[in-house]
Design a protein around this motif. Structure first.
Motif, PDB file in Angstrom:
ATOM      1  N   TYR A   1      21.294   3.964  -6.726  1.00  0.00           N
ATOM      2  CA  TYR A   1      21.880   4.960  -5.824  1.00  0.00           C
ATOM      3  C   TYR A   1      23.369   5.126  -6.129  1.00  0.00           C
ATOM      4  CZ  TYR A   1      17.636   4.090  -3.064  1.00  0.00           C
ATOM      5  OH  TYR A   1      16.330   3.950  -2.664  1.00  0.00           O
TER       6      TYR A   1
ATOM      7  N   SER B   1      27.093   7.715  -4.882  1.00  0.00           N
ATOM      8  CA  SER B   1      27.732   8.795  -4.144  1.00  0.00           C
ATOM      9  C   SER B   1      28.987   9.188  -4.913  1.00  0.00           C
ATOM     10  CB  SER B   1      28.098   8.358  -2.722  1.00  0.00           C
ATOM     11  OG  SER B   1      28.881   9.358  -2.080  1.00  0.00           O
TER      12      SER B   1
ATOM     13  N   VAL C   1      19.386  11.698  -0.647  1.00  0.00           N
ATOM     14  CA  VAL C   1      18.622  10.895   0.318  1.00  0.00           C
ATOM     15  C   VAL C   1      19.246  10.896   1.700  1.00  0.00           C
ATOM     16  CG1 VAL C   1      17.629   9.395  -1.443  1.00  0.00           C
ATOM     17  CG2 VAL C   1      19.816   8.778  -0.409  1.00  0.00           C
TER      18      VAL C   1
ATOM     19  N   VAL D   1      24.673  11.051  -0.421  1.00  0.00           N
ATOM     20  CA  VAL D   1      24.199   9.877  -1.141  1.00  0.00           C
ATOM     21  C   VAL D   1      22.953  10.271  -1.939  1.00  0.00           C
ATOM     22  CG1 VAL D   1      23.307   7.532  -0.936  1.00  0.00           C
ATOM     23  CG2 VAL D   1      25.116   8.309   0.603  1.00  0.00           C
ATOM     24  N   TYR D   2      22.901   9.846  -3.197  1.00  0.00           N
ATOM     25  CA  TYR D   2      21.828  10.262  -4.101  1.00  0.00           C
ATOM     26  C   TYR D   2      21.106   9.058  -4.696  1.00  0.00           C
ATOM     27  CZ  TYR D   2      24.405  14.681  -3.992  1.00  0.00           C
ATOM     28  OH  TYR D   2      25.055  15.823  -3.585  1.00  0.00           O
ATOM     29  N   LYS D   3      19.846   9.289  -5.047  1.00  0.00           N
ATOM     30  CA  LYS D   3      19.060   8.300  -5.787  1.00  0.00           C
ATOM     31  C   LYS D   3      18.807   8.830  -7.194  1.00  0.00           C
ATOM     32  CE  LYS D   3      14.796   5.598  -5.737  1.00  0.00           C
ATOM     33  NZ  LYS D   3      13.506   5.311  -5.029  1.00  0.00           N
TER      34      LYS D   3
ATOM     35  N   LEU E   1      18.172   1.688  -0.069  1.00  0.00           N
ATOM     36  CA  LEU E   1      18.998   2.457   0.859  1.00  0.00           C
ATOM     37  C   LEU E   1      18.098   3.344   1.698  1.00  0.00           C
ATOM     38  CD1 LEU E   1      22.431   4.074   0.286  1.00  0.00           C
ATOM     39  CD2 LEU E   1      20.636   5.407   1.370  1.00  0.00           C
TER      40      LEU E   1
END
Length: 693
Positions: free
Chosen positions: A127, A129, A81, A89-91, A190
């Motif tokens: 979310y 990281s 994202v 950063v990931y969802k 986020l």
């Protein structure tokens, strides 16, 4: 010492006797082996031969024990994202359950547990990281020990999968090499947007972290619990980063740059501002009864004193002075909650000084309760009441700006976190945020969203003027491109927080998105309110069960025999009334819609219509009168007020002149629970649930 970060990629090998987890990018790191069906875990240097490779996953979300088996929850797909200071950063998008046993027969309770968890994981925004601590604000990170593994740096309040990671964390006590398998995830919102303000490139970031303590749904989780945790507690951080050349979804990886020895000299300015929201910290509840307005219960303030002290002790330790902005109504049913809040603040602070201000619309537009200077810890509480509905009624929400004047010097002295840094260079912290505004209304949703967005705007203007991006007197609202991003981020944030608690998007978001309250927005709010009514009464029970199961509030009993916990144990006669109502309405419609024969008797048809009309009216009256019998209550940790309300309604229904004698054969909650082995859990629950670690 370099921090230990979670593995970015994990390969899974499965066999009948074990699962093996290893990172192909770290071939010399130990692999994690989980034996089947025992669930025993160990780390090995050399991979075990045999088994079938299942593929690569983004991470291990955790391990959970249900009634009959343990399951490993893996993240099969994650979406990038954006980046924060070079950290991806990931969802979480999709997950999968790996059972330790192969069960040929299905168990009803186990299947329901699995359905609850799958729904929670599918609908809950999470979310993570691999290299950045998303659970802590920039200010808390500035004093963190970055040599610790990422999961140990995490704020335990927002470490959403902390409970299901407990098996790996327990293994860590004897083998620290398991650290890279522990991936902290937060639940909330986020948004990362690369934009510009007055030709100055910057990154606008908005993060809301939902606390895992006392998490739940709107009418089943209110107030404070015995440990000082409040319902719907969220921390929202607005971040502006100036001078960061990293793209939103692209850009460099900070680890790779460091390894190449490159150190960019460009200064990067980071501005951070934190707000909180949370339920009024006293013992109170709203009991669903199928009426549009639930039954409000508020216990005496004396009962809640210790719990409230724990709550504010924690808030003051974390944030400094707390400005308690209360937006509930001063009249009607909400008045009791307002009175209880003000009473407990008076008891906490030393020699409280009060002042109030009226207006043409209301006798009490504002009320302030502040302490006399002293050594009391709770003298850092500053209470400000604002009559939002009276002052902002008629779609005049711009009048919420009046609240800024009441916060006055406290808002200005609050400051914000500001640091100037260069990659590879230690940060120069220019200012700290010294206090926090804690906002609440009844739900901590709609009115709270409006006020938080307003405070975020005020602070953002101040930050940009201090940074030299804006001139004195200028406002970010004057720059349309940035304004669209700002408003949409805050409106999206409001929707996510609202869905997690109430089941629908937020109300009043037309004002948040456009700055104007519209009739179309009012109609959308009406539809959302109606949807909330149905979901809060008929579908929030399973949602609350899912929260309790995932967070470890409910621990499924390990029994060989099914308890049939989720089947409907109400008396058959009680269950049948809604079907009678629907059938009567259907027959009434059929009498008016379907064609009639010419030789039919008009008198007979009139009697038919009258009979089913009377049946429909009686059934509707019965359901309305005994509404607590038809609410979809949580099954795993049924609140004490729900148990009491159900039994009272069942006793009342047994006195019904028409069907009472048949209801008498059914049991109340105490009786029906004994057959499932859950009587102790249902009957002796306190209003504040105990959070189990």
């Amino acid at each position: 010492m370099a921090p230990v970060n979670p593995f970015r990629d994990i390969n899974i090998t499965a066999s009948a006797s074990h699962y093996t987890f290893g990172s192909p990018s770290s071939p010399h790191a130990p692999a994690l082996v989980i034996d089947r069906p025992s669930g025993d875990m160990r780390l090995i240097e050399s991979p075990i031969l045999g088994g079938k490779r299942m593929g690569s996953v983004a991470g291990v979300l955790g391990i959970i024990r249900l009634r009959l088996d343990k399951y490993i929850i893996i993240i099969t797909k994650a979406m990038l994202v954006g980046r924060i200071r070079g950290h991806a950063v990931y969802k979480v998008q999709t997950t999968e359950f790996l059972p330790l046993q192969e069960r040929l027969l299905h168990d009803p309770d186990e299947d329901t547990y699995m359905s609850l968890l799958r729904t929670h994981l599918r609908t809950g925004p999470m979310y993570f990281s691999y290299t950045f601590d998303l659970t802590n604000s920039f200010q808390r990170q500035s004093s963190a020990d970055t040599s610790l593994p990422l999961w140990q740096q995490a704020d335990e309040r927002f470490f959403w999968n902390r409970y299901i990671q407990s098996d790996l964390i327990d293994l860590r006590s004897s083998n620290p090499a398991v650290d890279p398998f522990i991936l902290p995830v937060f639940f909330g919102f986020l948004s990362i947007t690369t934009t510009a303000l007055k030709s100055t490139p910057l990154r606008f970031i908005l993060i809301t972290r939902k606390s895992r303590h006392r998490a739940g749904t709107r009418h089943f989780t209110r107030g404070v619990d015995e440990s000082g945790n409040v319902a719907n507690f969220n921390e929202t951080e607005q971040i502006i980063i100036i001078g960061d050349s990293i793209g939103g979804l692209g850009g460099y990886d900070q680890n790779s740059i460091s390894s190449e020895g490159k150190t960019p000299t460009q200064q990067v300015k980071v501005f951070s501002y934190v707000q909180t929201r949370g339920s009024v910290p006293v013992y109170w509840a709203e009991v669903n009864n199928l009426h549009y307005t639930p039954q409000l219960q508020v216990r005496g303030v004396d009962y809640a004193m210790n719990s409230t002290k724990k709550h504010f002790d924690d808030q003051i330790r974390l944030y400094g002075d707390n400005y308690l902005v209360n937006l509930v109504n001063q009249k009607g049913r909400e008045h009791r909650v307002k009175t209880a809040y003000e009473h407990i603040v008076r008891l906490l602070v030393s020699s409280p000084v009060e002042g109030k201000e009226g207006s043409e619309k209301t006798l009490e537009r504002f009320r302030r309760i502040g302490p006399t200077k002293g050594a009391n810890t709770f003298n850092q509480l500053h209470y400000v009441y604002f009559d939002f509905h009276h002052e902002c009624g008629g779609m005049k929400w711009h009048r919420a700006q009046l609240l800024l004047e009441q916060l006055g010097d406290g808002l200005y002295d609050q400051q914000y976190f500001h640091t100037v840094e260069g990659r590879g260079v230690s940060s120069d912290i220019r200012s700290y945020q010294k206090s926090v505004v804690r906002t609440n209304c009844m739900d901590c949703l709609d009115r709270t969203n409006v006020v938080q967005g307003m405070l975020a705007r005020w602070t953002l203007n101040r930050q940009m003027i201090d940074a030299g991006v804006l001139e004195k007197g200028e406002n970010t609202a004057s720059f349309n491109n940035f304004e669209v991003i700002f408003r949409n981020a805050w409106a999206d944030n409001a929707d996510i927080v609202s869905r997690a608690y109430s089941g629908t998007g937020a109300l009043k978001t037309d004002f948040t998105r456009t700055g104007v309250r519209t009739k179309a927005g009012a109609i959308a709010d009406l539809l959302n309110s109606i949807t909330r009514y149905f979901r809060n009464n008929f579908s929030d029970g399973p949602r609350q069960d899912a929260y309790d199961l995932f967070l470890g509030v409910h621990l499924p009993p390990a029994t060989a025999m099914s308890s049939l916990l989720f089947i409907d144990h109400r008396p058959i006669m009680i269950q049948s009334i809604p079907y009678v109502l629907c059938g009567a309405i259907l027959l009434e419609l059929a009498a008016f819609v379907l064609p009639r024969t010419t030789d039919g008797s008009p008198l007979g048809m009139r009697i038919f219509v009258l009979f089913w009309l009377v049946v429909a009216l009686w059934a509707a009256n019965f359901v309305t009168k005994h509404g607590k019998l038809y609410v979809n209550w949580p099954r795993l940790n049924t609140p004490g007020f729900a148990v009491q309300g159900y039994n009272e309604e069942l006793s009342s229904a047994k006195k019904d002149l028409i069907i009472g004698k048949w209801i008498g054969r059914g049991g109340n909650v105490r009786e029906r629970s004994s057959s499932t082995g859950a009587s102790g859990r249902l009957i002796h629950l306190e209003e504040g649930k105990k959070r189990i670690e």
